[in-house]
Design an enzyme around this catalytic site. Structure first.
Site, PDB file in Angstrom:
ATOM      1  CD  GLU A 267      -2.811   1.283   2.274  1.00  0.00           C
ATOM      2  OE1 GLU A 267      -2.711   0.597   3.355  1.00  0.00           O
ATOM      3  OE2 GLU A 267      -3.795   2.074   2.121  1.00  0.00           O
ATOM      4  CD  GLU A 597      -8.758  -2.218   7.975  1.00  0.00           C
ATOM      5  OE1 GLU A 597      -9.249  -1.283   8.281  1.00  0.00           O
ATOM      6  OE2 GLU A 597      -7.861  -2.782   8.222  1.00  0.00           O
TER       7      GLU A 597
HETATM    8  O1  AHR Z   1      -1.909  -1.022   6.758  1.00  0.00           O
HETATM    9  C1  AHR Z   1      -2.371   0.110   7.304  1.00  0.00           C
HETATM   10  C2  AHR Z   1      -3.761   0.539   7.049  1.00  0.00           C
HETATM   11  O2  AHR Z   1      -4.513  -0.502   8.201  1.00  0.00           O
HETATM   12  C3  AHR Z   1      -4.476   0.140   5.860  1.00  0.00           C
HETATM   13  O3  AHR Z   1      -4.542   1.057   4.951  1.00  0.00           O
HETATM   14  C4  AHR Z   1      -6.188  -0.156   6.370  1.00  0.00           C
HETATM   15  O4  AHR Z   1      -6.610  -1.251   5.642  1.00  0.00           O
HETATM   16  C5  AHR Z   1      -5.713  -0.647   7.748  1.00  0.00           C
HETATM   17  O5  AHR Z   1      -6.570  -0.050   8.782  1.00  0.00           O
END
Ligand code: AHR
Length: 868
Positions: A267, A597
């Site tokens: 990410e 999530e």
């Molecule tokens: O891993 C960091 C964040 O944690 C991600 O973007 C999210 O999916 C989670 O809350």
């Protein structure tokens, strides 16, 4: 209750005693229950309860423990439960309504059967542009409908309104209550623990209060276990002697497990993409940085960011009149009065270059007026010394891309890039880019070689991308739309990164797919489920503004188009686009994650179902991965699983960041999962210690838990630690797996655990009989083993974790196996719990039908045995 009994059996009798103490023969039949929120103004504490037998003397049920918390909007300022009103309906259901803030014309509603488990919250907007304060709830028996009334503040005066509903899903339009009649405020002032609180009182059977106590006790009991960590090991294990262990794995009872268990989740957080894995060296190459990228008040975060005028004989402006492409509106205009002036880019905290290496420079330029010339491009060190130089052709009157190659003459960690148009007059410049030629696998527009190689070395079987929260975005306008990230760089759509910076989209879907292919990993893209992040700060309250239903067909088509882009024939519209980008062969996409999530509400469910059904119908071969919220339990988890089960979603994405103790005491988490339901992708997890380090202790907790994940590899198909990458000085989240700066890659201890699992994965799991000389629960839970078989190499892989402060003398009994070679490879990772520099040490060892392997205190051992 069953769960409590089970826990008592597992964890000893103290909890059992607490429960017994509650079940006294003198319990009353009923009592008064007071429901209230403790911090009236901030409202972040959730719903509290106190009980009383006489309505005078009140007892708080856990003053710190909010039974249900508001989930509306952003962390910090929002997520407020103001003036909760609890109502017990005729059908036995409890309904709670509360006010969210002083602005939004919405109230919150949640329902519960037992006041412990609360169903999904909803936030119906009933008053556009007005507020909705002090909501109350009643039931009209004749009309068989609920009435929710509230007050709305307009200047200094209050007006009363109401809506009705039969199901808390659809509501009538708001109407004014008769002029001058404020609804009677049925709340009461009650003194609890010496403080006056305001809330609602209901008479309830004692079993309700008993249930609340049980929930509170269980939560407190768990909290005590989960906060255990090695700091207190000296007291916990003061008299502990080394433990003897015998491990006897057997062939019979072996089961097939997923061969995709270890993957990575990428990410763009902590500057993982731009300024990180994406090898571009120029910061703000597109002049698209905008104040709106950032939260807070960073006035310098604009189109000029990272750029400076070089010399005083020029004027530097930003223009938007005739951009290269409407997606990329801003460009630089230099009015040069004397040759030698130009622009200077400082890179992402400097530009790191290596002597003898070549760098590809490119720029879009256009003469606006004056005398044309070429552009001299230089890399300079901090003293202005030129470390590399090249030049372009003469600039034309139309936007045109110019390319040149720079050879670095020096190794410099913080060079700057000089752009010196050899003109007098006015020139427009945009998309100013510098890439090392040495990218991972030599890809154009590629990835930083050292970082990508570090990821590849983990042997991840899949890559999940582009988020996380980045995938579903902060508000509807910030959802990551894959089509914005493919095609020529100058037509991609850069946007705000919800982690508070800028995404160029240079690392886009094509590059992600290509990276997966380059490292032999399955691509696992995640698209938003038609709703943005549940913590969104824009576009109203949280994700409740899902993509409007009238736009959902287009959104569903966008998801289908993604699959066509990845897998479609070159004759298809999107397959052709992939081919044009240089990849005529399909990327062989097998998985698509839908949602991340998300708050599991009706809004989510409706949109998720549309996407899921459409993909299933058009691409039945694709495994859709659903989402079950951000935690290992709670409403989103339960409701997410319900949705997945009802729809028959083949796999769900679970996330949990938990304390080390949680991982120690929840190794049975998946042992009790129903094998007939959806498979699990544990898409984000990490063991968190106070202060959030990534050290030997957190890593061993993960190694320990991974033995349980291997044991459950028949239901857990994939796992990925999170977050993956973090740039030093730009880190927003700790711990991460790999830290880096412009010149170094710094893998953590946790990285080596993941790597050891990635390198030593198997495809079948062998049950193992474990005999320990010490049967204490706290001891047993800190020793874990996993025996898997890698059928490709016919290897038996033994993983053993010792999270105790003493050695474990382990005897391994391999009588059930035919060993081909008594020489085996042994890898041990050990040190002190707080050690951040522990590294695996590889040696060879001799194995036999029965052999001894010492497991040092705080260690992870992997032995790879060749079988016949
Ligand atoms: O891993 C960091 C964040 O944690 C991600 O973007 C999210 O999916 C989670 O809350």
């Amino acid at each position: 209750m069953k769960k409590i009994l089970l826990l008592c059996v597992l964890f000893g009798s103290s909890l059992w005693q607490t429960v017994l103490a509650k079940a006294s023969f003198n319990e009353p039949d009923s009592a008064y229950l007071f429901a209230y929120a403790t911090d009236k103004n901030a409202g972040h504490n959730g719903l509290h309860f106190a009980w009383s037998l006489d309505g005078k003397d009140w007892h708080a049920i856990g003053p710190e423990y909010g039974f249900v918390k508001c989930d509306y909007g952003r962390w910090g300022a929002e997520k407020r439960m103001l003036t909760p009103y609890l109502f017990h309906a005729q059908d036995g259901m409890w309904h709670c309504v509360w006010s969210l803030n002083e602005r939004d014309g919405a109230f919150a509603h949640a329902a519960s059967e037992d006041l412990v488990y609360w169903k999904s919250q909803s936030y119906p907007v009933v008053m556009e542009n007005k507020n909705c304060l002090m909501p109350e709830l009643s039931y009209d028996k004749t009309k068989k409908q609920y009435l929710i009334s509230w007050q709305s503040k307009d200047g200094e005066s209050f007006r009363s309104y109401y809506v009705t509903t039969k199901d808390f899903k659809t509501y009538t339009s708001a109407e004014k209550l008769q002029e001058g009649t404020l609804p009677a405020d049925l709340r009461q002032n009650i003194i609890v623990s010496g403080k006056t609180e305001r809330g609602t009182v209901n008479k309830v059977s004692w079993t309700v209060i008993d249930g609340l106590y049980n929930a509170k006790n269980l939560a407190e009991y768990n909290r005590a276990l989960y906060t255990e960590n090695a700091k207190t090991d000296p007291e916990r294990f003061a008299s502990l002697k080394p433990v003897d262990a015998v491990f006897t794995p057997t062939v019979s009872g072996s089961k097939k497990i997923s061969d995709l268990l270890i993957g990575i989740f990428f990410e763009d957080i902590n500057y993982a993409a731009d300024g990180g894995l994406y090898a571009e060296l120029v910061q703000n190459r597109d002049f698209e940085y905008a104040l709106s990228d950032k939260e807070g008040n960073d006035k310098s975060w604009n189109s000029y960011h990272s750029w400076k005028l070089n010399g005083d004989q020029a004027i530097f402006n930003i223009d938007t009149i005739t951009p290269i492409h409407p997606h990329n509106k801003h460009y630089a205009v230099l009015q040069i009065n004397q040759k030698g002036a130009g622009l200077l880019n400082e890179g992402f905290d400097g530009i790191a270059i290596k002597a003898g290496e070549k760098y590809n420079f490119s720029i879009f330029a256009r003469m606006l007026s004056g005398k044309a010339g070429n552009i001299i491009v230089r890399l300079i060190d901090e003293n202005g010394k030129v470390c590399g130089e090249t030049s372009t052709k003469n600039i034309s009157q139309e936007w045109k891309k110019y390319e040149a190659v720079l050879l670095a003459k020096e190794t410099v960690s913080n060079a700057k890039l000089e752009i010196l148009p050899q003109i007098t007059g006015s020139v427009a410049l945009d998309m100013i880019s510098l890439f090392p030629q040495k990218t991972f696998k030599g890809r154009k527009n590629g990835l930083r070689e050292d970082l990508a190689q570090t990821l590849a070395d983990m042997k991840p079987r899949f890559v999940r991308f582009p988020g996380g929260c980045v995938a579903h975005g902060d508000g509807l306008g910030n959802i990551y739309r894959w089509k914005n990230t493919v095609g020529p760089l100058e037509i991609r759509v850069p946007q705000r990164n919800l982690w508070g910076y800028h995404q160029t989209a240079g690392l886009g879907y094509f590059e992600y797919f290509q990276f997966c292919e380059d490292i032999g990993a399955e691509p696992v893209p995640v698209v938003a489920a038609g709703v943005p992040c549940q913590n969104s700060g824009t576009g109203g309250g949280g994700q409740q503004g899902g993509i409007p239903m009238c736009e959902m067909d287009d959104y569903v088509q966008e998801v289908l188009d993604l699959i066509e882009y990845a897998n479609g024939d070159v004759k298809t519209k999107w397959g052709k686009m992939r081919a044009e980008a240089g990849h005529p062969k399909p990327f062989n996409l097998k998985y698509v994650g839908v949602g991340n999530e998300d708050l599991i509400t009706d809004i989510f469910e409706e949109r998720f179902a549309m996407i899921f059904r459409a993909v299933k119908e058009k691409y039945p071969e694709i495994t859709v991965i659903g989402t079950v919220g951000p935690f290992s339990e709670g409403t989103d988890y339960v409701e997410g699983w319900r949705v997945a089960t009802e729809l028959g979603v083949p796999m769900v994405d679970e996330h949990y960041y938990q304390p080390v103790g949680w991982f120690i005491y929840n190794q049975d988490y998946y042992d009790r999962y129903d094998r007939s339901k959806s498979k699990v992708y544990l898409g984000e997890y990490a063991a968190h210690l106070p202060g959030r380090p990534n050290n030997l202790e957190s890593s061993l907790a993960e190694a320990l838990y991974l033995t349980a994940l291997e044991r459950n590899g028949d239901v857990v198909s994939m796992t990925s630690y999170a977050p993956l990458l973090a740039k030093e000085k730009r880190t927003q989240w700790n711990p991460d797996l790999i830290y880096f700066n412009n010149t170094e890659v710094k893998p953590t201890v946790g990285y080596f655990v993941q790597k050891l699992y990635g390198e030593n994965s198997g495809d079948s799991y062998l049950p193992c009989d474990v005999k320990l000389s010490n049967q204490q629960d706290k001891v047993k839970k800190r020793i874990a083993v996993s025996f898997v078989r890698d059928s490709k190499n016919n290897d038996l892989i033994i993983k053993m974790v010792n999270l105790l402060p003493v050695d474990v003398n382990s005897k391994i009994n391999l009588k059930d196996f035919s060993i081909a070679d008594p020489k085996a490879v042994k890898t041990v990772l050990t040190g002190t719990p707080e050690d951040k520099n522990a590294r695996p040490e590889v040696s060879s060892c001799t194995v036999s039908e029965e052999f001894i392997s010492e497991l040092p205190a705080y260690s992870f051992t992997v032995i790879r045995v060749k079988l016949k």
